[in-house]
Design an enzyme around this catalytic site. Sequence first.
Site, mmCIF file in Angstrom:
data_model
loop_
_atom_site.group_PDB
_atom_site.id
_atom_site.type_symbol
_atom_site.label_atom_id
_atom_site.label_comp_id
_atom_site.label_asym_id
_atom_site.label_seq_id
_atom_site.Cartn_x
_atom_site.Cartn_y
_atom_site.Cartn_z
ATOM 1 N N SER A 177 0.918 -1.272 -0.036
ATOM 2 C CA SER A 177 -0.220 -0.064 0.010
ATOM 3 C C SER A 177 0.946 1.455 -0.099
ATOM 4 O O SER A 177 1.717 1.363 -0.719
ATOM 5 C CB SER A 177 -0.905 -0.154 1.131
ATOM 6 N N ASP A 202 -4.675 -4.680 5.855
ATOM 7 C CA ASP A 202 -4.921 -5.331 4.808
ATOM 8 C C ASP A 202 -3.902 -6.332 4.388
ATOM 9 O O ASP A 202 -2.690 -5.929 4.436
ATOM 10 C CB ASP A 202 -5.530 -4.584 3.578
ATOM 11 N N HIS A 260 -2.818 -0.921 -3.236
ATOM 12 C CA HIS A 260 -3.929 -0.116 -2.894
ATOM 13 C C HIS A 260 -3.828 1.258 -3.892
ATOM 14 O O HIS A 260 -2.832 1.941 -4.059
ATOM 15 C CB HIS A 260 -4.030 0.284 -1.564
#
Length: 205
Positions: free
Chosen positions: A26, A146, A53
């Site tokens: 991310s 995540d 992401h």
Amino acid sequence: MRTSFPGEEAEPPALPRVDAIVVGASAGGVEALLKIFRPLPKGFSLPIIAVLHLPDERRSLLAEVFRSHLAIPVKEADDKETIVPGTLYFAAPGYHLSVEADFSLSFSQEERVFHSRPSIDFLFESAADAYDARLAAVLLTGANNDGARGMARIKEYGGLTVIQDPAQALARTMPDAALALHTPDFLLPLPDIGLLLVELERIAC
């Protein structure tokens, strides 16, 4: 848990044979992914499926950017396409990306996970179901949780798990969250992760 690349040890531990690699990142992920993928040589034979992401309101340029820097083929994943060895796939913005039992890729628009779609957990958990123990997973820098649950699932299936050393991550929340759930096989800085991927491919050939 090993904190050095196998080649640096007096008696390198045996690495498993894997059929695919999944990667999640991310915040700070573009630079981190470039560092681990740059060492991959032309002809690298393992498929790699990556979730980074991204905002989902615009087209992603990830594939184009990485294609210009890497020696291996790079593309944005397409719904229903069969996974091809030696190719790096990036999840498209706005869709969860999953690996199906027939080793094809599929899109879905289920609820976001930790505010993210695509979700690293979606990819990791589905890949664990498809590849069982013959899977390697890498989790890098990121500012949410995540990927932690997906890494734990891969470990349960007997797959190889690799987490970036959070002390060296631009955003350490994601690697820290994964470490809170399970002990990975390797906890490494980015350059050593790249070398490990090269070694995994050498063993698989």
